[in-house]
Design a protein around this motif. Structure first.
Motif, PDB file in Angstrom:
ATOM      1  N   SER A 123       8.516   2.056  -8.298  1.00 54.75           N
ATOM      2  CA  SER A 123       7.431   1.278  -8.775  1.00 54.75           C
ATOM      3  C   SER A 123       7.425   1.405 -10.434  1.00 54.75           C
ATOM      4  N   ASN A 143       5.364  -3.437  -6.406  1.00 53.22           N
ATOM      5  CA  ASN A 143       5.012  -2.124  -5.677  1.00 53.22           C
ATOM      6  C   ASN A 143       5.960  -2.169  -4.305  1.00 53.22           C
ATOM      7  N   GLY A 146       5.023   0.914  -1.833  1.00 52.57           N
ATOM      8  CA  GLY A 146       3.464   1.376  -1.653  1.00 52.57           C
ATOM      9  C   GLY A 146       2.885   0.292  -0.859  1.00 52.57           C
ATOM     10  N   ASP A 147       3.318  -1.100  -0.761  1.00 50.54           N
ATOM     11  CA  ASP A 147       2.577  -2.186   0.050  1.00 50.54           C
ATOM     12  C   ASP A 147       3.363  -2.145   1.221  1.00 50.54           C
ATOM     13  N   THR A 231      10.637   5.888   2.637  1.00 53.22           N
ATOM     14  CA  THR A 231       9.246   5.705   2.670  1.00 53.22           C
ATOM     15  C   THR A 231       8.590   6.992   3.521  1.00 53.22           C
ATOM     16  N   PRO A 235       3.548   3.408   3.722  1.00 51.52           N
ATOM     17  CA  PRO A 235       2.180   3.862   3.460  1.00 51.52           C
ATOM     18  C   PRO A 235       1.571   3.903   5.034  1.00 51.52           C
TER      19      PRO A 235
END
Length: 241
Positions: A123, A143, A146-147, A231, A235
């Motif tokens: 990011s 992002n 993060g998304d 990841t 998230p």
């Protein structure tokens, strides 16, 4: 000869029983108990672990993620790998060099290639976001990880990149077995490129395509390293498979 054959098979069978059959059946047995790490005593509880797992919201999310991950990668790997195999099956300058180079994404250790993708999807320092910002297509960095949906798509892209060579090389090997005289005869009879592929080429490579797809499905739904490095399931467990 019969006794000698069995003697020759004993080492192989011993390895399979010790390192594959025994852990497999031990795992099934332990799943039917309340065995905990570090504790010697445990009791048989039947299917209770499976009932608890099925009612767990995180497990339900992993099933959904696994379906998305499989459907979003395997068909693309198949189509792109098939197209690349058809292209590399032709004779052109440096064709052998390109065939050898095609294997690089497949033979590079997953952890190393995942670290490269981790930088691409950063990011902060992502070159993808940098280029898109220079082109004026975005105002701020994307992002990627993060998304939830961006993370899923990013994982699919990385998995497709890694899986295409396996399809391409496997199908290319099958294309080498297609009799050229049949293809030439079909061309002389007026068959188009598509008709030649559908009626002559694909029936020969169909078994390889099916086996390769099956292997890819198995490896995709058990793809631990790529997901963990990029990841770690986040998230909020949105990319656990």
């Amino acid at each position: 000869d019969g006794v000698l054959a069995w003697l020759f098979m004993i080492p192989g069978w011993s390895i399979l029983l010790l390192f594959m059959a025994y852990p497999f059946f031990l795992g099934i047995w332990l799943s039917l108990t309340d065995k905990m790490l570090g504790f010697k005593d445990y009791d048989y509880i039947g299917l209770q672990n499976y009932r608890d797992l099925w009612a767990d919201s995180i497990f339900q999310q992993t099933l959904k993620n696994t379906a998305i991950y499989g459907i979003g990668t395997v068909p693309f790997k198949l189509v792109l790998g098939l197209g690349l195999a058809l292209l590399l099956n032709r004779q052109f300058r440096f064709s052998r060099f390109f065939r050898a180079g095609l294997l690089l994404p497949w033979i590079v250790p997953t952890a190393l290639s995942s670290l490269a993708w981790l930088m691409l999807f950063s990011s902060v320092i992502s070159p993808i976001s940098l280029i898109l910002r220079q082109w004026g297509l975005i105002d701020q960095n994307i992002n990627f990880l993060g998304d939830p949906w961006n993370a899923r798509i990013s994982l699919c892209v990385a998995n497709i990149w890694r899986g295409i060579p396996f399809f391409a090389i496997s199908i290319l090997a099958g294309l080498q077995a297609v009799p050229t005289e049949l293809v030439e005869a079909a061309a002389l009879d007026g068959a188009s490129r598509w008709d030649r592929f559908r009626a002559v080429i694909f029936p020969v490579i169909k078994p390889i395509v099916l086996i390769t797809t099956l292997f890819s499905i198995i490896w995709t739904i058990s793809d631990f390293q790529l997901v963990y490095v990029l990841t770690k399931g986040g998230p909020a467990n949105e990319t656990h498979i």
